[in-house]
Design an enzyme around this catalytic site. Sequence first.
Site, PDB file in Angstrom:
ATOM      1  N   HIS A 260       0.845  -1.194   0.000  1.00  9.24           N
ATOM      2  CA  HIS A 260       0.000   0.000   0.000  1.00  9.24           C
ATOM      3  C   HIS A 260       0.883   1.247   0.000  1.00  9.24           C
ATOM      4  O   HIS A 260       1.239   1.764   1.069  1.00  9.24           O
ATOM      5  CB  HIS A 260      -0.899  -0.003   1.237  1.00  9.24           C
ATOM      6  CG  HIS A 260      -1.805  -1.188   1.320  1.00  9.24           C
ATOM      7  ND1 HIS A 260      -1.364  -2.434   1.703  1.00  9.24           N
ATOM      8  CD2 HIS A 260      -3.133  -1.312   1.084  1.00  9.24           C
ATOM      9  CE1 HIS A 260      -2.377  -3.285   1.690  1.00  9.24           C
ATOM     10  NE2 HIS A 260      -3.461  -2.630   1.321  1.00  9.24           N
TER      11      HIS A 260
ATOM     12  N   HIS B 100      -3.986   3.206  -3.574  1.00  9.97           N
ATOM     13  CA  HIS B 100      -4.123   2.774  -2.181  1.00  9.97           C
ATOM     14  C   HIS B 100      -3.398   1.463  -1.913  1.00  9.97           C
ATOM     15  O   HIS B 100      -2.570   1.395  -1.005  1.00  9.97           O
ATOM     16  CB  HIS B 100      -5.603   2.612  -1.815  1.00  9.97           C
ATOM     17  CG  HIS B 100      -5.821   1.840  -0.545  1.00  9.97           C
ATOM     18  ND1 HIS B 100      -5.707   2.426   0.699  1.00  9.97           N
ATOM     19  CD2 HIS B 100      -6.110   0.526  -0.321  1.00  9.97           C
ATOM     20  CE1 HIS B 100      -5.926   1.507   1.626  1.00  9.97           C
ATOM     21  NE2 HIS B 100      -6.179   0.351   1.043  1.00  9.97           N
TER      22      HIS B 100
ATOM     23  N   GLU C  98     -17.781  -2.826  24.847  1.00  9.52           N
ATOM     24  CA  GLU C  98     -17.015  -4.066  24.995  1.00  9.52           C
ATOM     25  C   GLU C  98     -15.778  -4.094  24.102  1.00  9.52           C
ATOM     26  O   GLU C  98     -14.699  -4.500  24.535  1.00  9.52           O
ATOM     27  CB  GLU C  98     -17.901  -5.289  24.689  1.00  9.52           C
ATOM     28  CG  GLU C  98     -19.024  -5.522  25.667  1.00  9.52           C
ATOM     29  CD  GLU C  98     -20.293  -4.758  25.323  1.00  9.52           C
ATOM     30  OE1 GLU C  98     -21.300  -4.904  26.046  1.00  9.52           O
ATOM     31  OE2 GLU C  98     -20.279  -4.000  24.314  1.00  9.52           O
TER      32      GLU C  98
ATOM     33  N   HIS D 159     -29.294 -13.395  25.491  1.00  9.81           N
ATOM     34  CA  HIS D 159     -28.202 -13.256  26.447  1.00  9.81           C
ATOM     35  C   HIS D 159     -27.565 -14.594  26.824  1.00  9.81           C
ATOM     36  O   HIS D 159     -26.597 -14.612  27.578  1.00  9.81           O
ATOM     37  CB  HIS D 159     -28.703 -12.566  27.714  1.00  9.81           C
ATOM     38  CG  HIS D 159     -28.909 -11.097  27.566  1.00  9.81           C
ATOM     39  ND1 HIS D 159     -29.653 -10.549  26.544  1.00  9.81           N
ATOM     40  CD2 HIS D 159     -28.463 -10.052  28.306  1.00  9.81           C
ATOM     41  CE1 HIS D 159     -29.660  -9.226  26.670  1.00  9.81           C
ATOM     42  NE2 HIS D 159     -28.938  -8.907  27.724  1.00  9.81           N
TER      43      HIS D 159
END
Length: 668
Positions: free
Chosen positions: A39, A270, A417, A479
């Site tokens: 890149h 890129h 999280e 859950h």
Amino acid sequence: MSNVFEGIADIAASEDERRASNAIRALAMDAVEKAKSGHPGMPMGMADVATVLFKQFVKFDAAAPQWPDRDRFVLSAGHGSILLYALLYLLGYPGVEKSDLEQFRQFGSKTPGHPEFGHTVGVETTTGPLGQGIATAVGLAIAERLQAARFGDDLVDHFTYVLAGDGCLMEGVSHEAIDLAGHLRLSRLVVLWDDNGISIDGPTSLSTSTDQLARFAASGWHVQRVDGHDPAQIAAALSEAREDGRPSLIACASVIGYGSPGKQGKESVHGAPLGEAEVELARAALGWPYAPFEIPDDILEGWREAGRRGEGARLAWEKRLAASPKRAEFERFLKGDIAAEVAAPLAAFRARLAADKPKVATRKSSEMTLAVINEATRATIGGSADLTHSNYTITKGLGSVSAEDFSGRYIHYGVREHGMAAAMNGIALHGGFVPYGGTFLVFSDYARGAIRLSALMGQRVIYVLTHDSIGLGEDGPTHQPIEHLAGLRALPNLYVFRPADAIETAECWEIALTAKGTPSVLSLSRQNLATLDRPVTENLSARGAYVLREPEGGRDVTLLATGSEVEIALAAADLLQARGKRVAVVSMPCWELFEAQPASYRESVLGQAPRVGVEAASRFGWDRWIGERGAFVGMTGFGASAPAGKLYAHFGITAEAIAKAADALQTA
């Protein structure tokens, strides 16, 4: 007359900066071209920013890359790794040679496709998955403030710099990270955004309209915008950022592939080589008439001088350390050897558990264990993703970390999280601290990208994952984890612990704390579990699995179980024994450790009799242990909302069901 001389000096300085930046561009072009892979766009576009940053601002000594008080540099846009490798070579980092750049992206080289911590000197963290770098950098910046609060600014006073791209800021984890950083006012965190307006698909306008400066400002950041090819603007912005009391974002308007006449500003530059013809055109456009990988002596010496620039600061720091009354504590802290600190207290604690035989959830026995650990050592830094009083991760006296006070040892990560896991990686990488953080096991999916990097980098990060089965009850299938244990066990270099009682929980914590090169998961129950009858003179969990009950006269069947299902397996063994069956029961708190045992030990534990595996989770992975003749009692689909006892009965995870499966094996 003085103004004339100053003007001449400015022109000379500007020319030196231009040539120094072009050295990065040339090495980037050449390395990617030789590899036929890589890149070049970002390194060429951000070469001016990198030159100003490293020549004028970053505090480091290339000859001492592990200096504890160095500034940290994180290449969040890790695909542009050749930028970092070029800098490491130019600055004179030991062991990074021109030949390493020539071996870019080749097997066994020091210059892999994305930066890898522990593989190349000067790489502070593994990056490549976009967004991970900026989120990890937040942890590095937190750790810097935590250490400064403990040891003082004389020993700990440095910045964390991040080079991030558009993709990093699009990733969701970036929002979690910048929000937390702004809330904690991490003033020694500076993000340089490669604002080139280009993504792989084309212009970023195809997929985003976000005003990033407004977004960062809304999160409490100091923000600026500069011309990323104007060294004076870049330097002024960095100076201002360093003086502000907030984390800083500097949007650097840049041209991707700067210097490539036919490709600059386009998505085609890129992630692909320029091509030989375009490389030659770029050399001409940049005024760089040198052969591939050739750096003129004066330019290289200018960079090497920059690499030596911090030597005086390092030597002065070493004098301060030598004179500091905290020297011994500081050096001991950085070693991270806490095994001796926790061994005796945990051994005494396990003996008390064996005597008292508490019946508590393993999330509760984890809290009890942490109370012992956090009193025995100051290395631990706790936290939770807004589930502190469900995960039971805080203990008396830790104190909360805040923007006003970093002397605490508990971080309220909020409902972030992924950001929590990445920040813990940064805290661990910074050295000394052992971070642990809690959430529900089912939400480990949100954190998985960072957990994977914990394992890849070999960082001692501990994930306290509670509510680990249908045993959590009424919250229902959203859950209740099913496939999560299997998914975590599939990760290399990750210990997944599922303790069966308070004693195993304490054992697993001790293993996790002393495993310096491996992160750990503690999968913990919401429901209460009885303490098992077993010796505590040895940490049996360290073997990964062990025989909890061995019948006399050989085995008719062996029951293998983990966590909350071990006591169910013991009840099933009682039923079978009442029918005259000889039943062994094996607890398997950590498959990874069991697999690492000698074959003879594994064979002695598993035995030759038919086996039944028991776990309130997916069967995936269990056939490794139960064999072709084995049976499995567990989950075959999602859970439901009801009290835990009713769910275990409904899904057939009962002593009677296990006994029936064992009987069926013997009659087959």
